[in-house]
Write a protein that holds these residues in place. Structure first.
Motif, mmCIF file in Angstrom:
data_model
loop_
_atom_site.group_PDB
_atom_site.id
_atom_site.type_symbol
_atom_site.label_atom_id
_atom_site.label_comp_id
_atom_site.label_asym_id
_atom_site.label_seq_id
_atom_site.Cartn_x
_atom_site.Cartn_y
_atom_site.Cartn_z
ATOM 1 N N THR A 25 -22.939 0.654 20.464
ATOM 2 C CA THR A 25 -21.702 0.138 21.078
ATOM 3 C C THR A 25 -21.984 -0.450 22.462
ATOM 4 O OG1 THR A 25 -21.139 2.384 21.855
ATOM 5 C CG2 THR A 25 -20.149 1.661 19.791
ATOM 6 N N LEU A 26 -22.954 0.141 23.186
ATOM 7 C CA LEU A 26 -23.293 -0.381 24.516
ATOM 8 C C LEU A 26 -23.902 -1.781 24.411
ATOM 9 C CD1 LEU A 26 -24.725 2.957 25.926
ATOM 10 C CD2 LEU A 26 -22.868 1.662 27.020
ATOM 11 N N ARG A 27 -24.811 -1.961 23.448
ATOM 12 C CA ARG A 27 -25.462 -3.279 23.321
ATOM 13 C C ARG A 27 -24.469 -4.316 22.786
ATOM 14 N NH1 ARG A 27 -25.835 -6.126 18.193
ATOM 15 N NH2 ARG A 27 -25.399 -4.516 16.678
ATOM 16 N N LEU A 28 -23.577 -3.874 21.908
ATOM 17 C CA LEU A 28 -22.632 -4.825 21.329
ATOM 18 C C LEU A 28 -21.630 -5.314 22.374
ATOM 19 C CD1 LEU A 28 -21.923 -6.311 18.808
ATOM 20 C CD2 LEU A 28 -20.861 -4.234 17.901
ATOM 21 N N GLU A 29 -21.177 -4.427 23.261
ATOM 22 C CA GLU A 29 -20.271 -4.863 24.337
ATOM 23 C C GLU A 29 -20.925 -5.930 25.219
ATOM 24 O OE1 GLU A 29 -18.909 -1.512 26.607
ATOM 25 O OE2 GLU A 29 -17.282 -1.060 25.196
ATOM 26 N N LYS A 30 -22.266 -5.926 25.286
ATOM 27 C CA LYS A 30 -22.975 -6.927 26.088
ATOM 28 C C LYS A 30 -23.403 -8.133 25.258
ATOM 29 C CE LYS A 30 -22.646 -4.754 29.980
ATOM 30 N NZ LYS A 30 -21.970 -5.328 31.164
ATOM 31 N N GLY A 31 -23.119 -8.098 23.959
ATOM 32 C CA GLY A 31 -23.447 -9.236 23.102
ATOM 33 C C GLY A 31 -24.923 -9.355 22.772
ATOM 34 N N TYR A 32 -25.688 -8.257 22.924
ATOM 35 C CA TYR A 32 -27.118 -8.307 22.617
ATOM 36 C C TYR A 32 -27.336 -8.282 21.103
ATOM 37 C CZ TYR A 32 -27.842 -6.905 27.526
ATOM 38 O OH TYR A 32 -27.841 -6.831 28.899
ATOM 39 N N ALA A 33 -28.272 -9.107 20.639
ATOM 40 C CA ALA A 33 -28.596 -9.155 19.219
ATOM 41 C C ALA A 33 -29.337 -7.887 18.801
ATOM 42 C CB ALA A 33 -29.474 -10.365 18.931
ATOM 43 N N LEU A 34 -29.105 -7.470 17.559
ATOM 44 C CA LEU A 34 -29.860 -6.370 16.958
ATOM 45 C C LEU A 34 -30.516 -6.897 15.690
ATOM 46 C CD1 LEU A 34 -30.709 -3.393 16.661
ATOM 47 C CD2 LEU A 34 -28.521 -2.963 15.522
ATOM 48 N N TYR A 35 -31.843 -6.730 15.634
ATOM 49 C CA TYR A 35 -32.569 -7.220 14.460
ATOM 50 C C TYR A 35 -32.001 -6.590 13.182
ATOM 51 C CZ TYR A 35 -36.067 -9.084 11.438
ATOM 52 O OH TYR A 35 -36.662 -9.795 10.432
ATOM 53 N N GLY A 36 -31.906 -7.420 12.133
ATOM 54 C CA GLY A 36 -31.318 -6.956 10.875
ATOM 55 C C GLY A 36 -29.825 -7.227 10.809
ATOM 56 N N HIS A 37 -29.240 -7.621 11.933
ATOM 57 C CA HIS A 37 -27.812 -7.942 12.016
ATOM 58 C C HIS A 37 -27.646 -9.392 12.491
ATOM 59 C CE1 HIS A 37 -26.603 -3.647 11.539
ATOM 60 N NE2 HIS A 37 -27.854 -3.516 11.927
ATOM 61 N N GLU A 38 -27.952 -9.626 13.775
ATOM 62 C CA GLU A 38 -27.828 -10.981 14.321
ATOM 63 C C GLU A 38 -29.107 -11.788 14.146
ATOM 64 O OE1 GLU A 38 -26.672 -8.216 16.155
ATOM 65 O OE2 GLU A 38 -24.733 -8.693 15.263
ATOM 66 N N LEU A 39 -30.201 -11.130 13.868
ATOM 67 C CA LEU A 39 -31.500 -11.803 13.682
ATOM 68 C C LEU A 39 -32.131 -11.299 12.392
ATOM 69 C CD1 LEU A 39 -32.932 -11.372 17.289
ATOM 70 C CD2 LEU A 39 -32.169 -13.524 16.246
ATOM 71 N N SER A 40 -32.768 -12.205 11.655
ATOM 72 C CA SER A 40 -33.438 -11.818 10.406
ATOM 73 C C SER A 40 -34.288 -13.000 9.959
ATOM 74 C CB SER A 40 -32.402 -11.474 9.330
ATOM 75 O OG SER A 40 -31.882 -12.665 8.758
ATOM 76 N N PRO A 41 -35.070 -12.827 8.895
ATOM 77 C CA PRO A 41 -35.826 -13.977 8.366
ATOM 78 C C PRO A 41 -34.910 -15.122 7.935
ATOM 79 C CG PRO A 41 -36.729 -11.932 7.498
ATOM 80 C CD PRO A 41 -35.460 -11.567 8.231
ATOM 81 N N GLN A 42 -33.619 -14.815 7.683
ATOM 82 C CA GLN A 42 -32.671 -15.847 7.247
ATOM 83 C C GLN A 42 -31.850 -16.427 8.401
ATOM 84 O OE1 GLN A 42 -32.926 -12.787 5.328
ATOM 85 N NE2 GLN A 42 -34.440 -13.976 4.183
ATOM 86 N N ILE A 43 -32.042 -15.906 9.609
ATOM 87 C CA ILE A 43 -31.266 -16.388 10.763
ATOM 88 C C ILE A 43 -32.247 -16.842 11.837
ATOM 89 C CG2 ILE A 43 -29.529 -15.802 12.494
ATOM 90 C CD1 ILE A 43 -28.703 -13.440 10.640
#
Lengths: 128, 367
Positions: free
Chosen positions: B236-254
């Motif tokens: 929740t702390l990282r999401l409030e700051k808009g930080y990407a999390l691998y497997g969610h906002e970043l992946s081999p398809q993104i």
């Protein structure tokens, strides 16, 4: 953890308080603890029909979404209007201010299928 | 539930503190101690201590270390000075993301990657494969993940707490820089970084000494309200700051461009893996863009929920939660680029309803 003797319980961790042909329903102390901080509740409308064993609403913690199941069949007589604005009372008072709905029973015989406090605690111990 | 899961050196300490343990990326990790909301607010207002020993550490050394790093990463590692850190990404030739990483430069011939726990083996194999294919001599790759314990001390009181346990002048370690020194008698790499958006430090120490450091830090910060923090609040702390999390906002398809990480893709640095594909994507325009969404109606967006413009689905939520700071639902979502318009309204499909949300520019919670 607290499991009042005067209540009945379901395997899906709801509690039931019987008052004539009305029952009050909420989720147990075990359920609120397992969920963690409750931040959202979705309840049915007054007058809606619910069926024993079928989902009637949703409770969400920060991390997870969980269905809440009707312990018995019947018609929604009343809902806890305070909950949407203060879902955290489900954590602080699961058997009191955290009550969710009142159901007018369509088949009082369904109450026989619910567990008493001792059977519910045995169920939790077995499941976890 | 714990079968086959790896444990950090602090596993027993978490259980002694009453943590709820969950599987995460192949590790058994604490998801919460006192509760996600309480822990979240403790980090925003005071300080929190995280066990991040599951993160991977991969060392690159040798005369050609920089050349290999430059080939592997999208950001420009040549810009790093000794003691400086850079956020970067490893890409496949098609521009998809292998992992997002932080890169530490100790010297021109000595770098350390900090990588996502669940990607450590994949990343190391990828780096070895690229190295082998590069023909670069005089460079060695070593996976040092098992040797390191890692603790993150985060929140506005972090520096005051850490200063009690070290003689290292912390004011000389600026954001995204690191130094070396003893903390509570434990030799540490002291990194001024984190994943919470607050001031704080990530401490890399020998795995065997992580337990001692954990205990000493909790004791030193007790008077300031320092608490142990689980993965629930970390998210929740990282999401409030808009930080990407691998497997969610970043992946081999993104691609990093779609994820809004164009600022770590430096085409002008010269060749790197994924450059051609990313350059083509930039020229053509990215098909999707990551946006921030704030709920305008009561409801909590979750990963995988559809995003609509009217009746038509135009995207998908990649991460969502109730924001403990804002007390409203927030999400990151990948949407068709023409719909990624700041301040415009989209609908999020939550069960059988479509609820209104507004596009905002993260961070959701400002300083």
């Amino acid at each position: 953890m607290d499991f009042p003797e005067e209540l009945k319980y379901t395997e899906e961790h709801e509690w039931v308080q019987v008052e004539g042909d009305l029952v009050i329903v909420g989720i147990t102390d075990f359920a609120q603890d397992a969920l963690g901080d409750v931040v959202f509740v979705e309840l049915p409308e007054v007058g809606a029909e619910v069926t024993a064993g079928k989902a009637f609403g949703v409770v969400e913690s920060v991390k997870a979404v969980s269905d809440i199941y009707a312990p018995v069949s019947g018609t929604i007589e009343e809902i806890n209007e305070e909950l949407p604005d203060a879902p955290e009372v489900i954590n602080t008072s699961p058997y009191g201010d955290g009550w969710m709905i009142k159901i007018r029973l369509s088949d009082p015989g369904e109450l026989d299928g619910l567990m008493d406090a001792a059977a519910y605690q045995a169920h939790i111990a077995e499941e976890h | 539930m714990t079968d086959g899961l790896k444990q950090t050196p602090l596993n027993a300490a978490h259980k002694a503190l009453g943590a709820r343990m969950v599987p995460f990326g192949g590790w058994e990790m604490p998801v919460q101690y006192a509760g996600v909301i309480e822990e979240h607010l403790a980090v925003r207002e005071r300080a929190g201590l995280f066990d991040v020993s599951h993160m991977g550490e991969i060392e690159v050394r040798g005369a050609n270390a920089l050349a290999l790093v430059q080939m592997l990463t999208t950001n420009d590692a040549a810009k790093l000075a000794d003691g400086q850190i850079q956020y970067s990404a490893l890409c496949y030739p098609d521009g998809g993301v292998v992992d997002d990483v932080t890169l530490y430069r100790s010297s021109a011939t000595h770098f350390l990657f900090c990588v996502n726990a669940s990607n450590t083996d994949k990343d190391f194999a990828w780096m070895q494969q690229v190295h082998a294919g590069s023909g670069l001599q005089g460079v060695t790759l070593v996976n040092r993940s098992a040797e390191y314990g890692q603790l993150a001390l985060q929140g506005p009181k972090s520096a005051a707490i850490l200063a009690r346990l070290t003689t290292t002048p912390l004011e000389s370690i600026r954001y995204y820089h690191f130094g070396r020194g003893e903390v509570a008698g434990v030799p540490a790499l002291i990194s001024r970084t984190g994943y919470t958006g607050e001031d704080g430090f990530e401490l890399y120490v020998p795995a065997a000494e992580a337990g001692e450091l954990w205990t000493r830090l909790l004791d030193a910060g007790a008077g300031d309200g320092l608490q142990p923090i689980g993965l629930g609040a970390r998210d929740t702390l990282r999401l409030e700051k808009g930080y990407a999390l691998y497997g969610h906002e970043l992946s081999p398809q993104i691609s990093p461009l779609e994820a809004g990480l164009g600022w770590i893709v430096k085409f002008e640095k010269g060749d790197f893996i994924g450059r051609d594909a990313l350059l083509a994507q930039k020229a053509a325009g990215v098909p999707r863009r990551l946006v921030g969404l704030v709920m305008e109606e009561r409801g909590i967006p979750r990963e995988g929920y559809p995003v609509f413009a009217g009746e038509r689905q135009v995207g998908t939520v990649t991460s969502g939660t109730m924001s403990p700071s804002l007390k409203t639902g927030i999400a990151l979502a990948l949407v068709e680029s023409p719909r990624a318009v700041l301040d415009s309204e989209l609908l999020i499909g939550i069960r059988d309803r479509k609820l209104r949300a507004r596009i905002v520019k993260p961070p959701f919670v400002k300083k």
